[in-house]
Every structure is written in structure tokens, then in C-alpha cells.
Design an enzyme around this catalytic site. Structure first.
Site, PDB file in Angstrom:
ATOM      1  N   LYS A   1      10.500   1.047   4.225  1.00 23.90           N
ATOM      2  CA  LYS A   1       9.710  -0.176   4.165  1.00 23.90           C
ATOM      3  C   LYS A   1      10.538  -1.377   3.679  1.00 23.90           C
ATOM      4  O   LYS A   1      11.497  -1.236   2.934  1.00 23.90           O
ATOM      5  CB  LYS A   1       8.499   0.030   3.250  1.00 23.90           C
TER       6      LYS A   1
ATOM      7  N   LYS B   1       8.754  -0.428  12.631  1.00 25.49           N
ATOM      8  CA  LYS B   1       7.391   0.016  12.308  1.00 25.49           C
ATOM      9  C   LYS B   1       6.449  -1.155  12.537  1.00 25.49           C
ATOM     10  O   LYS B   1       6.445  -2.114  11.769  1.00 25.49           O
ATOM     11  CB  LYS B   1       7.299   0.507  10.866  1.00 25.49           C
TER      12      LYS B   1
ATOM     13  N   CYS C   1     -22.564   3.076 -20.673  1.00 23.23           N
ATOM     14  CA  CYS C   1     -23.591   3.840 -21.385  1.00 23.23           C
ATOM     15  C   CYS C   1     -23.529   3.683 -22.899  1.00 23.23           C
ATOM     16  O   CYS C   1     -24.400   4.187 -23.608  1.00 23.23           O
ATOM     17  CB  CYS C   1     -23.493   5.327 -21.029  1.00 23.23           C
TER      18      CYS C   1
ATOM     19  N   TYR D   1       4.889   5.096  20.958  1.00 22.22           N
ATOM     20  CA  TYR D   1       6.005   5.688  20.216  1.00 22.22           C
ATOM     21  C   TYR D   1       5.804   7.164  19.875  1.00 22.22           C
ATOM     22  O   TYR D   1       6.685   7.798  19.286  1.00 22.22           O
ATOM     23  CB  TYR D   1       6.271   4.908  18.921  1.00 22.22           C
TER      24      TYR D   1
ATOM     25  N   ASP E   1       3.258  -3.476  12.579  1.00 18.89           N
ATOM     26  CA  ASP E   1       2.135  -3.685  11.671  1.00 18.89           C
ATOM     27  C   ASP E   1       0.899  -4.006  12.501  1.00 18.89           C
ATOM     28  O   ASP E   1       0.564  -5.160  12.750  1.00 18.89           O
ATOM     29  CB  ASP E   1       2.449  -4.834  10.704  1.00 18.89           C
TER      30      ASP E   1
ATOM     31  N   GLU F   1      13.325   3.172  14.684  1.00 18.27           N
ATOM     32  CA  GLU F   1      12.570   2.190  15.464  1.00 18.27           C
ATOM     33  C   GLU F   1      11.780   1.298  14.519  1.00 18.27           C
ATOM     34  O   GLU F   1      11.424   1.719  13.409  1.00 18.27           O
ATOM     35  CB  GLU F   1      11.613   2.898  16.415  1.00 18.27           C
TER      36      GLU F   1
ATOM     37  N   CYS G   1     -14.671   7.688 -21.469  1.00 19.82           N
ATOM     38  CA  CYS G   1     -16.039   7.757 -21.978  1.00 19.82           C
ATOM     39  C   CYS G   1     -16.414   9.206 -22.244  1.00 19.82           C
ATOM     40  O   CYS G   1     -16.118  10.093 -21.436  1.00 19.82           O
ATOM     41  CB  CYS G   1     -16.994   7.141 -20.956  1.00 19.82           C
TER      42      CYS G   1
ATOM     43  N   CYS H   1     -23.675   9.268 -18.669  1.00 20.50           N
ATOM     44  CA  CYS H   1     -23.037   8.006 -18.282  1.00 20.50           C
ATOM     45  C   CYS H   1     -23.311   7.758 -16.804  1.00 20.50           C
ATOM     46  O   CYS H   1     -22.872   8.534 -15.954  1.00 20.50           O
ATOM     47  CB  CYS H   1     -21.530   8.066 -18.529  1.00 20.50           C
TER      48      CYS H   1
ATOM     49  N   TYR I   1       0.834  -1.207   0.000  1.00 22.92           N
ATOM     50  CA  TYR I   1       0.000   0.000   0.000  1.00 22.92           C
ATOM     51  C   TYR I   1       0.867   1.254   0.000  1.00 22.92           C
ATOM     52  O   TYR I   1       0.656   2.197  -0.764  1.00 22.92           O
ATOM     53  CB  TYR I   1      -0.900  -0.026   1.233  1.00 22.92           C
TER      54      TYR I   1
ATOM     55  N   CYS J   1     -18.042   2.790 -24.119  1.00 25.57           N
ATOM     56  CA  CYS J   1     -18.197   2.699 -22.671  1.00 25.57           C
ATOM     57  C   CYS J   1     -19.097   1.524 -22.311  1.00 25.57           C
ATOM     58  O   CYS J   1     -20.219   1.418 -22.825  1.00 25.57           O
ATOM     59  CB  CYS J   1     -18.790   3.999 -22.132  1.00 25.57           C
TER      60      CYS J   1
END
Length: 752
Positions: free
Chosen positions: A327, A131, A435, A239, A133, A129, A450, A456, A49, A432
């Protein structure tokens, strides 16, 4: 011309390519926020993410004028789950920006030094430090007693989980020696051993096991029955902090040590580091020990240790400048692509999504993946070159799913040895699917869109959902589900019809209360909630319109600059001729870029732009002034300005907006309350080189004192602060009779 593609390096994206990529990222991140924060059922890890948010932030940094109205960089968390009371955080709970390699950590260090004006050799200490989860939690103590516990929620408003937090052994009910007001923040998590034991109990009683420790911890803390939480083995690491009646310490490390002394669990792997080399060395030690910790971590967090420097560095819209999360790498998996679906977004973009045979990747079950755009499916990159060795993607393929950087992961590779011989190539639709309107792809754009507009249903419904979203009108009882229902039944087709809903159906009560899911009380509550939102702040109104590139931050910037709706509309309308000339100049510049040699390109492009601006007929002076004022609003830029002018100039869209505003009480914006400030309400321009503070720090200080900082000098400018090399802005200020002062005089004026 290059097209947008998620594999494209950010520096290779064209403006249109970047626009399409930002649209893709916004959709994926919104879906992930709902899955992670609201449903406690993420489809990917935090690392994946955050990597996607990193790409979004990098594109926005290169193309700040393209920032969307639903930009993920302006959002923290997601909508709150039903069943918990709301808690407004006294200080926002923010997320962190991310780094994924050593170079980015060093860039973080350099950016801190640039902002503070520190040399490379100057001492600058950081804490490092693990991280955790888990689920973020804020604990409020008053006179030593725990009085409130709240989840992060959307960063501004969280869920009241006080009763549940009191059952966690690591969270003391009382503390001695703390400030009278003390908000401590940290992470609720579950150890691997406790998680395994919990799942054994779940299976033994025939209940569904949890997917991973983070889901288990989040689900346990957010139980409506605190007795269930008490039976779950939750832990808490402290923290950070929020509101304080007095400082904990002078440094980050000192504050953490103080928290430990007060009886909170703090992570023993927190270390003080002198610069990037020591930070990276500690990262390596933590990564090596990761498998033996007994709980999940997804990276290492670095923070500037000196709290006075943290205060100077301040915050971006959703992240602090003084901290970053480094990360850990992500993972891969193979599965079958069962079908390719096309989704139509609010701006008409056709986005392909892979429907996969579910596969577990790093503890998360993945069943969807992004396919980005038609080029990506065909095996081409942004410049038409091959990706994946030129292998296209077809329904029925055995594909490799890559989770780093995407909430709905991406298809990274195809196993041709497992492809059926009769598998047909995928043909991207040119109409589309919602529509039937033509779907066109403009030159330079990676996305096919579209052309149906308001006819639409996908676009119309998404615009209405945005209109009632939390950061927009936030009408209680009128959410995405209700919007879809009312649109499907023809009750609401545009925003103005929300406010005439009761009037158009007589009392409205009889028809609404007999509908499935509605009763007399809920119908009355809805009509009352709609009436309450007739009074709306200017910034919220602008954001609610869902204009391309006009996000929440940009909307508030516009509101603070123009103060009233009428002033904004007049400025945009007045600037229209200059905006048209700007687009002509941009088109000419693009043609020049394609033909000019690299060594002469800059001069040729400037000459081309100047010639277009000078051509007949001349742009009226008031239009040019309005345009310069609009693009001079800090954080706006030409793309946002063009979007405003274009949207307000569309006859159907403008008529819809006018019908809406006619029924509203739009509240004028206010500048910061700065009683006694010598610069409150004044427009200030900084030009030249500042020697005693950086430009970013000067701007932040001026705005905090109620000044409006502009990028251009006009008759409305009150003060020009001119450093060495000021040039044309200083000259123009003196010609206009605007007050000009040097940096020392400015600092004396504001008492700094």
C-alpha cells in the site's frame, strides 16, 4: 506491567494489552466495513483501512489464542444493501493481506519460500500490478454469454447487479474462445476526468456531489435503475477469476494475457518480476506515475506467478497466502476536537471517541477519531513513557488527525499554542455511562470495563445484535434495529427469549403488527423466520454465543473437532479443574517473568509452570486429558480454552445458554466428504522434522482428506507421523499403542 496502546509495537504488548487492542480494532473495522461496503460512504481511504487490518493481523499472529469472535481477519466486506437479490459466490471473493514497506515485501517472499520449502536462491517469479481503488465485481460467463454479475458483498454472498454491469462498455456481453464456464473478476472504477464531469452535472442539477471516484463508481454500479448506471462513465479492469471449467493458463501473467486476448481491459502496468528487488523497483515506477494515470490506485499487488504454486499455498480464512497488497502511504490533517464520547462495547470495554469538526483528508470527510484508551488521552504509552512529548488531549484542542491504519482515524498530535488557557484535563470515567456500574481496569489491561454484565444495556444489546448477525443465526427481519427496539420495550433480554417471543405474547401477531414499522405480513414473516432458525449448525451456534476470543473460524474448528454440542459441553466441563490449574501456573509464570534475570528466565519459567502443575491436589486424569485435547485443537490455544471454561462456568451465563439450547435443534457438524480417503475421520499428529513438505502443507493436506490434525498425543490419536527429532510425542504414542509411521509411509498412505 505494560498496558495496551495503539502506538505500542506489537512485540511490546502484554497478553492483556493485546486483548484490549484487538477489541478496539474490531470495533473500528466493523464501523468502517459498514461505511465502505454497505453505505458507499467511507470515512477513510483503503490504505488507512488496510493498515488497521495489518495491525490487527500482526497482533493475532503473535497472540493467536486471543483472536476475537468478531475478528476483522475473518471478515470480508460487510452486510448487503437492501434492494438487490443475493448471489452466492461459487468461490469466495477474498481480500488481500498488506505490506507497507520493503521489509514487509521481503518478509512476504520469505514466508512463501518457507511454506514451499524453497531456498533463498531458488527462482520464484511474481506478477506486480496496480491496485485499483474501485468496487470489486465478479462476472459469470456460460458458453460465452454474460449471465450474472455480482458485487463482492461479504465475500460469500454478493449483490446481483447483472443489469447494471451490462451497461459498462468495458464488460462484453459475449466473448469467444473462453472456457464454457468462466468467472472473471476485477474492479469497476471511474477516471478522474469522468468523475469531475459527473460532479459538475450533479451540482448543475442541484444534487449532492460525490466525495471521490470510488464512491461515485460504487454508487453508480449499485443503482436499482440500470438506466442511471448507463449514464455514468464506469470502466472495468480484469485481473482475477473464480470458477472455471478449464484453466486459463499455467501462470498468473499468462492468465492475464489470456483475459486481454478475450477482449477484457487489463492493466498495462502489470509486470513479471523476479524476486523482491524487482517487485520494489516496479512499485517505485508505479508510485512515480500515480499522479498521471488518470484513475485512483492505492498500492501495488504482488502475486506468485506459478498457478500450481498458488494452489499449494492455498488460503487463510479470508486472504490467499500467495498474494499481498503493497500500500501507498497515508495523509495528515488538522482540525478541532469538539468532544470526547465514551462508547461501551459488547464485552463492556469503555472506548473513547473524538468528535471532530469535519475535515477532508485525501478526499474523505473525517468527523470521528479513535482515542484508544485513557493512557493515550493522558499522553502515555504502554510502558508509562511519554507519547506526543507527554502532551495530553483535551476537549477543544486543535489536533492532528492521522489516517494511516485506522478506519476512524487517530489523533496523532496536539497544537498546544491553540489550546485555551482554561481548558480542563479530561477525566476518564470510572463508572459506565450506560448503566452506572463500576468500570474497572485490571492489572495489565489497557481497557477499562463495565462490571454490569447483563444489566448493562450496551453489553446486552450488543450481544443480541451479534447473536442475530449474518455469520450467527442470521434471522431474516431481525436485525440490529429490531433488536434495539425489542430490547428497549422489554420483549427480548437474552437470546432464548427470541424463540419464545410469539409464545410469550399469545399469538404475538396483534401486538407486533400494530407497532411502528410492522404490519401483519412482516410480523408473520418474522415469526416464521425465527422458527426456521431453531435448526442451527453447531459452528454457527458456538459463534452466536459471543464468547470472548471465540470467532467464526475458532467456532467451526471446535465444531469439527467435537461434532456435537453435548460433546463440546462435556469436554469443557471436564477440563475445568485443569483450566484452573493452568491459570494458577500462568499467574506464577507472570510473577517469575517480573523477577527472573533474562539469561535464566526460560529455565525458571518452565520450572515454575511444572511445579504448579505438579502441586497437590492433583488434577484428575480425565480433566487433564480433556484440557490437553481442547488446547490441542488446531487454532484454539490456551486463551480460547480458558474463555470457554470460564464462560460455561458462569452460573448466569450458563443458565442463559442452557435455556437457549433447550429450544433448538442443534445439527451435528460433519467432517469433509472424503469418500475413499484412507485417513478420513482419523486423528493425526505430526511431530519432528518433515523433510518432503512443510508442517503447514502436511496439515492442510491431511485435513483436506478428512483427517483431524491434533497438536497432542492421546488415546484418541490414530496415527503419529514422526520425523527426525520426534521426541516425547513419539514415545508417548508407542506407549499408548498408537500407530507410528515415518513421512514416506504417510505419503504412501495418502497416495501423495
Amino acid at each position: 506491567m505494560a498496558h495496551g496502546n495503539s502506538d505500542s509495537p506489537v512485540e511490546d504488548l502484554t497478553e492483556e494489552g493485546a486483548r484490549g487492542e484487538l477489541a478496539r480494532l474490531a470495533g473500528l473495522l466493523a464501523e468502517a466495513n459498514r461505511a465502505y461496503h454497505t453505505e458507499d460512504a467511507p470515512e477513510l481511504s483503503d490504505a488507512a483501512y488496510d493498515a488497521l487490518k495489518r495491525r490487527n493481523a500482526a497482533i493475532e499472529a503473535r497472540f493467536p489464542e486471543l483472536k476475537r469472535d468478531d475478528s476483522p481477519s475473518e471478515q470480508v466486506g460487510a452486510e448487503l444493501a437492501e434492494g438487490f437479490a443475493k448471489v452466492a459466490h461459487s468461490q469466495r471473493m477474498l481480500s488481500l493481506s498488506n505490506a507497507f514497506d520493503g521489509d514487509e515485501v521481503r518478509d512476504f517472499d520469505r514466508s512463501i519460500r518457507r511454506y514451499l520449502g524453497l531456498s533463498d536462491g531458488a527462482p520464484l517469479a511474481f506478477t506486480a500490478e496496480p491496485k485499483i481503488d474501485g468496487l470489486s465485481l465478479s462476472l459469470r460467463y456460460e458458453d460465452g454469454a454474460l449471465v450474472q454479475a455480482a458485487t463482492r458483498g461479504d465475500g460469500a454472498v454478493g449483490e446481483n447487479v447483472t443489469a447494471n454491469a451490462r451497461t459498462v462498455d468495458d464488460i462484453p456481453a459475449r466473448i469467444e474462445g473462453a472456457p464454457a464456464l468462466f468467472e472473471i473478476r476485477g474492479e469497476v472504477y471511474m477516471s478522474h476526468a469522468d468523475f469531475a464531469a459527473l460532479n459538475e452535472r450533479q451540482i448543475a442539477k442541484g444534487a449532492k456531489p460525490f466525495a471521490n471516484p470510488r464512491n461515485a463508481a460504487a454508487g453508480s454500479l449499485r443503482q436499482l435503475d440500470a438506466a442511471i448506471t448507463r449514464d455514468r462513465p464506469l470502466k472495468f479492469f480484469a485481473y482475477a477469476w473464480g470458477a472455471l471449467s478449464e484453466p486459463l493458463a499455467d501462470t498468473q501473467k499468462g492468465a492475464i494475457d489470456r483475459m486481454a486476448a478475450l477482449g477484457f481491459a487489463t492493466n498495462p502496468l502489470t509486470a513479471l518480476c523476479d524476486g523482491p528487488d524487482e517487485m520494489l523497483a516496479h512499485y517505485a515506477r508505479i508510485e512515480e506515475a500515480r499522479a498521471t494515470l488518470g484513475y485512483d490506485i492505492d498500492g501495488v499487488v504482488y502475486k506468485v506467478d506459478n498457478l500450481a504454486l498458488q494452489e499449494r499455498l492455498g488460503f487463510r480464512s479470508t486472504t490467499p497466502r500467495w498474494a499481498i497488497a503493497h500500500k501507498f502511504p497515508a495523509e495528515l490533517a488538522w482540525t478541532r476536537l469538539e468532544k470526547i464520547d465514551i462508547q461501551v462495547g459488547r464485552t463492556g470495554a469503555l472506548s473513547p471517541v473524538a468528535r471532530l469538526t469535519p475535515v477532508t483528508v485525501g478526499g474523505v470527510v473525517v468527523s470521528n477519531a479513535t482515542l484508544h484508551n485513557e493512557d493515550y488521552i493522558a499522553g502515555r504509552d504502554s510502558s508509562g513513557g511519554e507519547i506526543r512529548g507527554g502532551k495530553d488531549i483535551r476537549e477543544g484542542d486543535w489536533v492532528q488527525v492521522y489516517r494511516a491504519g485506522d478506519v476512524i482515524p487517530k489523533v496523532a498530535d496536539v497544537d498546544l499554542a491553540k489550546r485555551p488557557e482554561d481548558a480542563p484535563r479530561y477525566v476518564f470515567p470510572v463508572t459506565c455511562p450506560e448503566c452506572g456500574s463500576e468500570a474497572i481496569r485490571e492489572e495489565g489491561d489497557a481497557v477499562r470495563r463495565c462490571t454490569g454484565g447483563l444489566i448493562c444495556p450496551a453489553q446486552a444489546v450488543e450481544k443480541l445484535k451479534h447473536f442475530v448477525s449474518r455469520a450467527a443465526f442470521d434471522i431474516e427481519g431481525l436485525g440490529a434495529k429490531q433488536v434495539e427496539q425489542f430490547y428497549r420495550d422489554g420483549w427480548i433480554r437474552e437470546p432464548a427469549e427470541i424463540f419464545s417471543l410469539q409464545e410469550r405474547y399469545g399469538s404475538g401477531l396483534q401486538q407486533l403488527k400494530n407497532r411502528e414499522g410492522w404490519g401483519e405480513k412482516s410480523a408473520n414473516n418474522l415469526f416464521e423466520a425465527i422458527e426456521e432458525k431453531r435448526k442451527i449448525g453447531l459452528g454457527r451456534l458456538i459463534f452466536a454465543l459471543g464468547l470472548r476470543h471465540v470467532g467464526e473460524v475458532v467456532s467451526n474448528d471446535l465444531a469439527r473437532h467435537y461434532l456435537t454440542w453435548d460433546a463440546l459441553v462435556q469436554a469443557v466441563d471436564t477440563a475445568r479443574p485443569a483450566a484452573h490449574r493452568h491459570r494458577e501456573a500462568d499467574a506464577a509464570v507472570e510473577r517469575e517473568r517480573a523477577t527472573a534475570a533474562r539469561e535464566e528466565r526460560r529455565a525458571r519459567i518452565k520450572e515454575t509452570r511444572d511445579l504448579v502443575w505438579a502441586q497437590d491436589p492433583p488434577v484428575p486424569e480425565e480433566a487433564r486429558a480433556a484440557w490437553e485435547d481442547l488446547v490441542g485443537v488446531d487454532g484454539i490455544g490456551t486463551t480460547v480454552a480458558v474463555s470457554l471454561v470460564t464462560s460455561f462456568g458462569q452460573e448466569a451465563e450458563r443458565a442463559s445458554v442452557d435455556r437457549l439450547v433447550a429450544g433448538l435443534d442443534v445439527q451435528a457438524a460433519e467432517r469433509p466428504a472424503t469418500a475413499g480417503s484412507p485417513v478420513a475421520g482419523k486423528t493425526v499428529v505430526f511431530t519432528g522434522t518433515l523433510e518432503r513438505m512443510t508442517r503447514a502443507e502436511a496439515k492442510a493436506r491431511a485435513e483436506a482428506m478428512g483427517a483431524k490434525v491434533s497438536g497432542s498425543v492421546s488415546k484418541k490419536t490414530d496415527i503419529v507421523v514422526a520425523g527426525p527429532g520426534a521426541g516425547s510425542k513419539e514415545t508417548k504414542a508407542r506407549d499408548l499403542g498408537v500407530e507410528v509411521m515415518d513421512e514416506d509411509a504417510w505419503l504412501a498412505l495418502i497416495g501423495a
